[in-house]
Design a protein around this motif. Structure first.
Motif, mmCIF file in Angstrom:
data_model
loop_
_atom_site.group_PDB
_atom_site.id
_atom_site.type_symbol
_atom_site.label_atom_id
_atom_site.label_comp_id
_atom_site.label_asym_id
_atom_site.label_seq_id
_atom_site.Cartn_x
_atom_site.Cartn_y
_atom_site.Cartn_z
ATOM 1 N N VAL A 66 5.254 -9.627 -10.652
ATOM 2 C CA VAL A 66 5.820 -8.283 -10.767
ATOM 3 C C VAL A 66 4.823 -7.270 -11.313
ATOM 4 O O VAL A 66 5.099 -6.063 -11.296
ATOM 5 N N LEU A 67 3.668 -7.725 -11.804
ATOM 6 C CA LEU A 67 2.624 -6.794 -12.239
ATOM 7 C C LEU A 67 1.568 -6.558 -11.155
ATOM 8 O O LEU A 67 0.701 -5.700 -11.321
ATOM 9 N N ASP A 68 1.634 -7.287 -10.067
ATOM 10 C CA ASP A 68 0.621 -7.182 -9.006
ATOM 11 C C ASP A 68 1.074 -6.127 -8.006
ATOM 12 O O ASP A 68 1.659 -6.434 -6.967
ATOM 13 N N THR A 69 0.812 -4.856 -8.323
ATOM 14 C CA THR A 69 1.285 -3.761 -7.474
ATOM 15 C C THR A 69 0.121 -2.979 -6.887
ATOM 16 O O THR A 69 -0.961 -2.915 -7.472
ATOM 17 N N TYR A 70 0.368 -2.390 -5.723
ATOM 18 C CA TYR A 70 -0.651 -1.611 -5.008
ATOM 19 C C TYR A 70 -0.035 -0.341 -4.454
ATOM 20 O O TYR A 70 1.157 -0.288 -4.123
ATOM 21 N N GLN A 71 -0.884 0.674 -4.362
ATOM 22 C CA GLN A 71 -0.443 1.937 -3.765
ATOM 23 C C GLN A 71 -0.501 1.837 -2.247
ATOM 24 O O GLN A 71 -1.500 1.396 -1.681
ATOM 25 N N ILE A 72 0.571 2.243 -1.593
ATOM 26 C CA ILE A 72 0.618 2.298 -0.134
ATOM 27 C C ILE A 72 0.840 3.758 0.253
ATOM 28 O O ILE A 72 1.956 4.272 0.150
ATOM 29 N N PRO A 73 -0.214 4.476 0.652
ATOM 30 C CA PRO A 73 -0.042 5.886 1.023
ATOM 31 C C PRO A 73 0.905 6.022 2.210
ATOM 32 O O PRO A 73 0.998 5.130 3.056
ATOM 33 N N TYR A 74 1.599 7.124 2.269
ATOM 34 C CA TYR A 74 2.530 7.339 3.365
ATOM 35 C C TYR A 74 1.823 7.510 4.703
ATOM 36 O O TYR A 74 2.450 7.418 5.755
ATOM 37 N N ASN A 75 0.507 7.755 4.672
ATOM 38 C CA ASN A 75 -0.217 7.854 5.947
ATOM 39 C C ASN A 75 -0.856 6.533 6.340
ATOM 40 O O ASN A 75 -1.655 6.465 7.261
ATOM 41 N N ALA A 76 -0.508 5.467 5.611
ATOM 42 C CA ALA A 76 -1.036 4.144 5.955
ATOM 43 C C ALA A 76 -0.129 3.485 6.993
ATOM 44 O O ALA A 76 0.966 3.951 7.288
ATOM 45 N N ARG A 77 -0.614 2.367 7.542
ATOM 46 C CA ARG A 77 0.228 1.592 8.442
ATOM 47 C C ARG A 77 1.338 0.906 7.630
ATOM 48 O O ARG A 77 1.091 0.318 6.589
ATOM 49 N N TRP A 78 2.545 0.965 8.131
ATOM 50 C CA TRP A 78 3.673 0.379 7.415
ATOM 51 C C TRP A 78 4.760 0.051 8.421
ATOM 52 O O TRP A 78 5.059 0.850 9.304
ATOM 53 N N LYS A 79 5.354 -1.116 8.269
ATOM 54 C CA LYS A 79 6.469 -1.489 9.129
ATOM 55 C C LYS A 79 7.519 -2.198 8.290
ATOM 56 O O LYS A 79 7.279 -3.273 7.754
ATOM 57 N N LYS A 80 8.667 -1.587 8.177
ATOM 58 C CA LYS A 80 9.767 -2.189 7.429
ATOM 59 C C LYS A 80 10.414 -3.273 8.271
ATOM 60 O O LYS A 80 10.667 -3.081 9.465
ATOM 61 N N GLU A 81 10.709 -4.430 7.623
ATOM 62 C CA GLU A 81 11.352 -5.521 8.345
ATOM 63 C C GLU A 81 12.478 -6.166 7.554
ATOM 64 O O GLU A 81 12.977 -7.212 7.934
ATOM 65 N N GLY A 82 12.859 -5.568 6.441
ATOM 66 C CA GLY A 82 13.956 -6.153 5.682
ATOM 67 C C GLY A 82 14.097 -5.480 4.331
ATOM 68 O O GLY A 82 13.444 -4.474 4.039
ATOM 69 N N ARG A 83 14.946 -6.048 3.486
ATOM 70 C CA ARG A 83 15.129 -5.528 2.137
ATOM 71 C C ARG A 83 15.766 -6.608 1.272
ATOM 72 O O ARG A 83 16.294 -7.602 1.782
ATOM 73 N N LEU A 84 15.702 -6.406 -0.030
ATOM 74 C CA LEU A 84 16.390 -7.279 -0.962
ATOM 75 C C LEU A 84 17.872 -6.938 -0.973
ATOM 76 O O LEU A 84 18.278 -5.835 -0.589
ATOM 77 N N THR A 85 18.679 -7.878 -1.425
ATOM 78 C CA THR A 85 20.095 -7.581 -1.616
ATOM 79 C C THR A 85 20.237 -6.535 -2.723
ATOM 80 O O THR A 85 19.317 -6.301 -3.518
ATOM 81 N N HIS A 86 21.396 -5.913 -2.790
ATOM 82 C CA HIS A 86 21.624 -4.896 -3.819
ATOM 83 C C HIS A 86 21.445 -5.488 -5.213
ATOM 84 O O HIS A 86 20.798 -4.890 -6.080
ATOM 85 N N THR A 87 21.979 -6.666 -5.446
ATOM 86 C CA THR A 87 21.858 -7.303 -6.761
ATOM 87 C C THR A 87 20.404 -7.578 -7.103
ATOM 88 O O THR A 87 19.959 -7.339 -8.231
ATOM 89 N N SER A 88 19.634 -8.065 -6.133
ATOM 90 C CA SER A 88 18.237 -8.384 -6.396
ATOM 91 C C SER A 88 17.397 -7.136 -6.614
ATOM 92 O O SER A 88 16.405 -7.173 -7.350
ATOM 93 N N ARG A 89 17.763 -6.014 -5.994
ATOM 94 C CA ARG A 89 17.040 -4.771 -6.251
ATOM 95 C C ARG A 89 17.198 -4.357 -7.706
ATOM 96 O O ARG A 89 16.239 -3.913 -8.343
ATOM 97 N N VAL A 90 18.405 -4.514 -8.227
ATOM 98 C CA VAL A 90 18.631 -4.217 -9.640
ATOM 99 C C VAL A 90 17.869 -5.208 -10.521
ATOM 100 O O VAL A 90 17.226 -4.828 -11.503
ATOM 101 N N ASP A 91 17.911 -6.496 -10.164
ATOM 102 C CA ASP A 91 17.202 -7.519 -10.929
ATOM 103 C C ASP A 91 15.697 -7.245 -10.950
ATOM 104 O O ASP A 91 15.032 -7.451 -11.975
ATOM 105 N N LEU A 92 15.156 -6.790 -9.820
ATOM 106 C CA LEU A 92 13.726 -6.507 -9.739
ATOM 107 C C LEU A 92 13.327 -5.439 -10.752
ATOM 108 O O LEU A 92 12.313 -5.578 -11.454
ATOM 109 N N LEU A 93 14.088 -4.374 -10.857
ATOM 110 C CA LEU A 93 13.782 -3.322 -11.825
ATOM 111 C C LEU A 93 13.887 -3.844 -13.255
ATOM 112 O O LEU A 93 13.072 -3.498 -14.115
ATOM 113 N N ARG A 94 14.867 -4.709 -13.503
ATOM 114 C CA ARG A 94 15.004 -5.303 -14.836
ATOM 115 C C ARG A 94 13.800 -6.186 -15.160
ATOM 116 O O ARG A 94 13.293 -6.173 -16.286
ATOM 117 N N MET A 95 13.353 -6.969 -14.185
ATOM 118 C CA MET A 95 12.199 -7.847 -14.400
ATOM 119 C C MET A 95 10.958 -7.044 -14.758
ATOM 120 O O MET A 95 10.243 -7.356 -15.721
#
Length: 276
Positions: A233-262
Motif C-alpha cells: 500500500v506504500l508502493d504508489t506511482y503517478q499516472i498522468p491523465y495523458n498517459a496510456r490507461w485502460k480500465k478493466e475492473g474495480r474493487l468491491t465497495h467494501t474493499s475500496r473503503v478497506d483500502l483507504l483504511r489500510m
C-alpha cells in the motif's frame, strides 16, 4: 557498438526516469505537511518529466528501433504483449501477470473518461523498470537497461493533473511468501474468483485486521487477479491523465473503503517512525 543517437537517447531517457523518481520522492516527503504550493510546483515538474520521457521514448522507437508507426502523438505504444510478458518472467520475479486479453493499446484519457475514474478502479498502465538482463527492445543507458512493463494498477487517489495508483504484482505466483516482514506488514492480497489469497504467511498486520484481502468486483470488468497477486500500500506511482490507461475492473465497495483504511493506518504509523 550502439549508434550516437541510441547513446544520446538512452542517456536522456535514463535522466528523465531518475528525475521522475526524484520528484515522486519530494512529493512523498511533503505528504501531511501544509505545503500546497510546493506540491503543485513539484507535481507540474513531474508531469513535464513524464511528458519528456514519453517523447524521448517515442524517438527511440522511431529512430533506433525503426517502429515509427503510431508514434506521432508523442506517446509510447506497447510492444507485442506475449513477447514482453514472457521475458519479464525471466527478468523479474515481481513481473506482472499478463492481462487476460490485452491490454489492447490502453488509450489516452478524455475529460469524460477522467471524470468517470474513482478510487478502487483497476486498469493497465506502463511503468519504466530497471532490468536485470539485456534485450533488444530494452532501452540502454549508462545506469543499465530500462524496460517498460505494463502493470495492473489500483487507483488510490485522484488529483487535478494525475491519479495515484498501486501496481499489482505476483512475485512469480509466490505472493508475499518469500517477502520481508516489513513488506508483508503493509501488504495485502488482491483476490477474485480464481485466486482467494494465501494462508501460508502472515500479512497485513501493520494495517489493521490481520490478513484482510482486497476483493475484486466480479461484475465490474475483465480483470481477474492471478495467483499471488498483492499490493504494497506504500508502493504508489503517478499516472498522468495523458498517459496510456485502460480500465478493466474495480474493487468491491467494501474493499475500496478497506483500502483507504489500510493506507491511512500505514501512513500514520510511518509518520510516527514505525518501520515494521
Amino acid at each position: 557498438m550502439p549508434s550516437l543517437t541510441a547513446i544520446n537517447l538512452g542517456r536522456d531517457i535514463a535522466m528523465e526516469v531518475l528525475a521522475i523518481e526524484a520528484h515522486q520522492n519530494r512529493l512523498w516527503a511533503l505528504q501531511g505537511e501544509e505545503a500546497t504550493a510546493d506540491e503543485e510546483t513539484i507535481s507540474g515538474e513531474l508531469l513535464l518529466c513524464v511528458q519528456r520521457f514519453e517523447a524521448f521514448l517515442a524517438r527511440w522507437d522511431g529512430e533506433v528501433l525503426g517502429l515509427g508507426a503510431g508514434l506521432e502523438e508523442g506517446g509510447m505504444e506497447e510492444i507485442e504483449e506475449g513477447e514482453v510478458k514472457e521475458d519479464e518472467m525471466e527478468v523479474d520475479k515481481d513481473s506482472p501477470s499478463p492481462p487476460p486479453h490485452g491490454p489492447e493499446r490502453p488509450q489516452r484519457l478524455d475529460p469524460t473518461a477522467i471524470n468517470a475514474i474513482s478510487v478502487g478502479d483497476i486498469g493497465w498502465a506502463p511503468l519504466p523498470r530497471m532490468a536485470a538482463t539485456s534485450r533488444d527492445w530494452f532501452v540502454p543507458s549508462q545506469y543499465g537497461q530500462i524496460c517498460i512493463k505494463v502493470y495492473p494498477f489500483i487507483i488510490v487517489k485522484k488529483m487535478d493533473d494525475c491519479m495515484i495508483g498501486m501496481p499489482i504484482t505476483t512475485a512469480g505466483g509466490n505472493g508475499l511468501t518469500n517477502k520481508m516482514e516489513s513488506l508483508r506488514a503493509r501488504s495485502t492480497y488482491v483476490v477474485g474468483a480464481n485466486f482467494r489469497g494465501k494462508n501460508d504467511v502472515p500479512y497485513g498486520w501493520g494495517m489493521g485486521p490481520k490478513e484482510m484481502n482486497l476483493e475484486v468486483d466480479r461484475t465490474a470488468g475483465a480483470y481477474e487477479p492471478r495467483a499471488g497477486a498483492f499490493v504494497d500500500v506504500l508502493d504508489t506511482y503517478q499516472i498522468p491523465y495523458n498517459a496510456r490507461w485502460k480500465k478493466e475492473g474495480r474493487l468491491t465497495h467494501t474493499s475500496r473503503v478497506d483500502l483507504l483504511r489500510m493506507r491511512h493506518a500505514v501512513l500514520e504509523k510511518d509518520a510516527l517512525g514505525w518501520r515494521g
